[in-house]
Design an enzyme around this catalytic site. Structure first.
Site, PDB file in Angstrom:
ATOM      1  N   ARG A 194     -15.389   0.781  -3.508  1.00 22.15           N
ATOM      2  CA  ARG A 194     -15.206  -0.532  -2.879  1.00 22.15           C
ATOM      3  C   ARG A 194     -15.557  -0.457  -1.405  1.00 22.15           C
ATOM      4  O   ARG A 194     -15.148   0.476  -0.713  1.00 22.15           O
ATOM      5  CB  ARG A 194     -13.740  -0.979  -3.032  1.00 22.15           C
ATOM      6  CG  ARG A 194     -13.500  -2.365  -2.450  1.00 22.15           C
ATOM      7  CD  ARG A 194     -12.100  -2.825  -2.714  1.00 22.15           C
ATOM      8  NE  ARG A 194     -11.135  -2.106  -1.891  1.00 22.15           N
ATOM      9  CZ  ARG A 194      -9.823  -2.313  -1.966  1.00 22.15           C
ATOM     10  NH1 ARG A 194      -9.329  -3.175  -2.825  1.00 22.15           N
ATOM     11  NH2 ARG A 194      -8.996  -1.639  -1.194  1.00 22.15           N
ATOM     12  N   HIS A 200       0.812  -1.212   0.000  1.00 21.07           N
ATOM     13  CA  HIS A 200       0.000   0.000   0.000  1.00 21.07           C
ATOM     14  C   HIS A 200       0.845   1.261   0.000  1.00 21.07           C
ATOM     15  O   HIS A 200       0.435   2.291  -0.508  1.00 21.07           O
ATOM     16  CB  HIS A 200      -1.021  -0.049   1.129  1.00 21.07           C
ATOM     17  CG  HIS A 200      -2.126  -0.982   0.779  1.00 21.07           C
ATOM     18  ND1 HIS A 200      -2.133  -2.286   1.192  1.00 21.07           N
ATOM     19  CD2 HIS A 200      -3.196  -0.829  -0.038  1.00 21.07           C
ATOM     20  CE1 HIS A 200      -3.195  -2.885   0.671  1.00 21.07           C
ATOM     21  NE2 HIS A 200      -3.854  -2.033  -0.078  1.00 21.07           N
ATOM     22  N   CYS A 238      -8.303  -3.476 -11.604  1.00 21.11           N
ATOM     23  CA  CYS A 238      -7.897  -2.332 -10.783  1.00 21.11           C
ATOM     24  C   CYS A 238      -6.617  -2.625 -10.021  1.00 21.11           C
ATOM     25  O   CYS A 238      -6.162  -1.809  -9.229  1.00 21.11           O
ATOM     26  CB  CYS A 238      -9.016  -1.910  -9.839  1.00 21.11           C
ATOM     27  SG  CYS A 238      -9.526  -3.217  -8.726  1.00 21.11           S
ATOM     28  N   GLU A 260     -10.100 -11.538  -6.915  1.00 23.54           N
ATOM     29  CA  GLU A 260      -8.718 -11.468  -6.441  1.00 23.54           C
ATOM     30  C   GLU A 260      -8.320 -12.700  -5.632  1.00 23.54           C
ATOM     31  O   GLU A 260      -7.277 -12.709  -4.995  1.00 23.54           O
ATOM     32  CB  GLU A 260      -8.474 -10.174  -5.660  1.00 23.54           C
ATOM     33  CG  GLU A 260      -9.476  -9.890  -4.558  1.00 23.54           C
ATOM     34  CD  GLU A 260      -9.249  -8.541  -3.855  1.00 23.54           C
ATOM     35  OE1 GLU A 260      -8.187  -7.930  -4.019  1.00 23.54           O
ATOM     36  OE2 GLU A 260     -10.158  -8.134  -3.115  1.00 23.54           O
ATOM     37  N   ASN A 318      -3.220  -7.406  -7.610  1.00 24.02           N
ATOM     38  CA  ASN A 318      -2.257  -7.326  -6.505  1.00 24.02           C
ATOM     39  C   ASN A 318      -2.438  -8.536  -5.594  1.00 24.02           C
ATOM     40  O   ASN A 318      -1.481  -9.236  -5.246  1.00 24.02           O
ATOM     41  CB  ASN A 318      -2.469  -6.062  -5.678  1.00 24.02           C
ATOM     42  CG  ASN A 318      -2.413  -4.809  -6.518  1.00 24.02           C
ATOM     43  OD1 ASN A 318      -1.911  -4.847  -7.622  1.00 24.02           O
ATOM     44  ND2 ASN A 318      -2.927  -3.715  -6.004  1.00 24.02           N
ATOM     45  N   ASP A 319      -3.678  -8.757  -5.185  1.00 23.62           N
ATOM     46  CA  ASP A 319      -3.929  -9.912  -4.317  1.00 23.62           C
ATOM     47  C   ASP A 319      -3.995 -11.200  -5.114  1.00 23.62           C
ATOM     48  O   ASP A 319      -3.519 -12.235  -4.656  1.00 23.62           O
ATOM     49  CB  ASP A 319      -5.231  -9.714  -3.534  1.00 23.62           C
ATOM     50  CG  ASP A 319      -5.008  -8.842  -2.311  1.00 23.62           C
ATOM     51  OD1 ASP A 319      -3.966  -9.003  -1.664  1.00 23.62           O
ATOM     52  OD2 ASP A 319      -5.863  -7.990  -2.021  1.00 23.62           O
TER      53      ASP A 319
HETATM   54  C1  PEP Z   1      -5.815  -5.730  -5.661  1.00 24.05           C
HETATM   55  O1  PEP Z   1      -5.710  -6.618  -4.814  1.00 24.05           O
HETATM   56  O2  PEP Z   1      -5.375  -5.828  -6.833  1.00 24.05           O
HETATM   57  C2  PEP Z   1      -6.473  -4.455  -5.304  1.00 24.05           C
HETATM   58  C3  PEP Z   1      -6.708  -3.534  -6.206  1.00 24.05           C
HETATM   59  O3  PEP Z   1      -6.805  -4.265  -4.000  1.00 24.05           O
HETATM   60  P1  PEP Z   1      -5.793  -3.795  -2.850  1.00 24.05           P
HETATM   61  O4  PEP Z   1      -4.474  -3.474  -3.517  1.00 24.05           O
HETATM   62  O5  PEP Z   1      -6.419  -2.608  -2.195  1.00 24.05           O
HETATM   63  O6  PEP Z   1      -5.733  -4.989  -1.986  1.00 24.05           O
HETATM   64 MG    MG Z   2      -6.933  -6.517  -3.007  1.00 24.60          MG
END
Ligand code: PEP
Ligand code: MG
Length: 573
Positions: free
Chosen positions: A330, A187, A500, A429, A452-453
């Site tokens: 979200r 993050h 995203c 995800e 990302n996840d």
């Molecule tokens: C992701 O996991 O790709 C995502 C956009 O959510 P975050 O990065 O907030 O976990």
């Molecule tokens: Mg995520």
């Protein structure tokens, strides 16, 4: 001295270091030459501590209540306590440095409080420990930042930039960020990119090699940190910074243009934001809507959960900024690396696969309903869409729908203005969601791929762990196959699919995403124009050919190299 790390947010930052730590550095005691000036040094640090604490208390009083602020103000009284000050002065006169004297005296007060056995007094020992740490950090010249108070040209260096630490940082004051931990999708990296601040993360041994006030160059494009650079380096990087600015200017040609592939297929480029202010910035950067508003900002750095009205105002602001363009909001994705003390999240051995996101919200229906009500109400002011994070089962969608129906009924009875038809979508995800994507697609209005996840959970590799970062790559055939499958199932069910996660703006991946038919690319605001440019480079036919070959390769590194070659060849033409 050159240090390597992860290139987490592009651009060049040159400036002076401020070290931010949550705990003091180890104290090496020494006998001060001039005891009187050592006492004066302590007094000055204590004055600074009291000033900072008073400011914090005043802010807390505004954000929370006088009761919480009073706790902080009691810290000032303790730092000014004549008995404590006389004890510290005595220790310095006996031959200790100010840090060691403060450590000794405050530790003995803590021991005294703990020994009473009285729970209230024992609790005060924690406060004393907090005062001790902050006072020693003040003496050491390291500490928590007040982002609005740092001078322009500051480079923030820290072990790990937690989300709560970053609230309030702006690019006009902070020129660069360096951390000892964290990966490209942590993050802190996402936030640095959103703020347009160059950042290098996981910089090797940074905390032991760098000192406060060192001059530093942060090359967030290459992942390089240069400590106390030579004149030569300074000149070289000033030139590089100017080239970076020039490239940004060239991309301006894409402003106001539709996002289309070389053969005219229309795509949407929307933005990932973390606050209403981010919405305004994204709009100015030509976002065609919002693909992800992370709502955690509303819940962090405070002592109690935001009420419906405050949430409604924040969501409404973003909805109004974008008029009839989509704004995907979200629901709360708390847990994992985002802790919120007042929510009393359970301590878990594996918080990333524990009670986070939708799991936590469904366990806290009152908290969740407050957010859903605010979202439905904001829906009356624009094109709001609700998105659920970390879905793994159909039940999670069904339960949320039930809560939404309840909220709709309540709002109707109360005569409040709201939109009962706000679309409901989900993030894909988790591997479970990929496996049942066909069934999920029948139940929701849209998908958004959280790479990302998804990368972390598919590869079983923690996104912040250096030891397994070699596995954490979206270019792995396993992850790419998941993305392909998600797009296919969304389209079979006739719903749109976006992305995203950070991979949506990865230039090398664009032909693959075009081949899979991804509809919407949600990226941080500074990547909007470059993503529009990268999409304009390829026809569907070229993209299909490239994707076909890429997916026939076995290794992530082969796929990445092949895709990078393709984009370089294309740019060279
Ligand atoms: C992701 O996991 O790709 C995502 C956009 O959510 P975050 O990065 O907030 O976990
Ligand atoms: Mg995520």
């Amino acid at each position: 001295m050159i240090i390597n790390g992860i290139a987490a947010s592009e651009g060049i930052g040159i400036g002076k270091v401020i070290i931010v730590t949550a705990a003091p550095k180890e104290i090496e005691d020494y006998e001060p030459e001039n005891k009187e000036s050592e006492v004066a040094r302590f007094t000055e640090a204590a004055d600074g501590f009291c000033e900072d604490t008073e400011k914090m208390a005043a802010e807390l009083e505004k954000a929370a209540s006088a009761k919480e602020a009073a706790i902080l103000r009691s810290h000032i009284q303790m730092a000014r306590d004549p008995f404590i000050i006389s004890q510290i002065t005595e220790e310095i006169n006996k031959g200790s440095c100010a840090e060691a004297a403060a450590e000794k005296v405050f530790t003995s007060v803590m021991e005294m409080f703990t020994a009473t056995g009285d729970p209230m007094t024992m609790e005060r020992a924690t406060d004393v420990g907090d005062i001790k740490n902050r006072l020693i950090m003040k003496l050491q010249g390291v500490g928590n930042i007040n982002p609005s108070a740092v001078p322009p040209g500051t480079i923030i260096v820290t072990e790990d930039l937690t989300p709560s630490m970053t609230v309030g940082i702006t690019g006009d004051k902070v020129s660069g960020i360096i951390t000892a931990k964290g990966g490209y999708t942590s993050h802190s990296a996402i936030l640095s990119r959103a703020l347009g601040i160059p950042a290098v993360l996981s910089a090797e041994d940074i905390m032991t090699t760098i000192k406060a006030d060192d001059e530093v160059i942060v090359d967030g494009s290459e992942g390089i940190v240069i400590i106390n650079p030579s004149q030569n380096d300074r000149d070289k990087y000033k030139k590089k910074a100017a080239e970076f600015t020039k490239m940004k200017t060239r991309l301006r040609a894409y402003r106001g243009k539709p996002s289309v592939s070389a053969d005219g297929i229309r795509k949407q480029i929307v933005a990932n934001i973390g606050s209403p202010k981010g919405g305004v910035i994204a709009k100015n950067e030509d976002a065609e809507g919002i693909g992800l508003l992370r709502t955690e900002f509303l819940y962090m750095n405070r002592v109690s959960a935001p009420l419906e009205e405050e949430q409604f105002e924040a969501y409404k602001k973003v909805a109004e900024t974008f008029g009839n363009k989509p704004v995907i909001i979200r629901t709360l994705d708390i847990g994992g690396d985002k802790d919120v003390p007042y929510l009393n999240l359970p301590k878990e051995d594996n918080p990333f696969i524990g009670c986070r996101a939708i799991r936590f919200c469904l366990r806290s229906p009152d908290l969740f309903r407050t957010q859903l009500r605010a979202l439905l109400r904001a829906g009356a002011y624009g094109n709001v869409r609700i998105m659920l994070p970390m879905i793994t089962t159909l039940e999670e969608v069904h339960e949320t729908r039930k809560l939404l129906d309840q909220c709709i009924e309540e709002l109707a009875c109360e005569g409040k203005e709201f939109n009962p038809d706000v679309p409901l979508g989900i993030m894909i995800e988790t591997p479970a969601a990929v496996i049942i994507a066909d069934r999920l697609a029948e139940e929701v209005d849209f998908f958004s791929i959280g790479t990302n996840d998804l990368t972390g959970y598919t590869m079983c590799a923690d996104r912040g762990n250096n030891l397994v970062s070699y596995l954490y790559s979206v270019f792995n055939p396993a992850v790419l196959t998941c993305i392909k499958r998600i797009c296919e199932h969304a389209h079979q069910a006739g719903i749109p699919v976006g992305m995203c996660g950070e991979a949506a703006s990865e230039p090398a991946l664009i032909p693959i995403l075009l081949a899979f038919g991804l509809d919407e690319f949600s990226v941080s605001h500074e990547k909007i124009l470059s993503t529009r440019h990268n999409i304009s480079l390829w026809t569907k036919e070229e993209a299909d050919q490239i994707a076909g070959h890429a997916l026939s390769l076995d290794k992530a590194s082969e796929i990445r190299n092949y895709l990078n070659e393709q984009i370089e060849t294309k740019r060279a033409r």
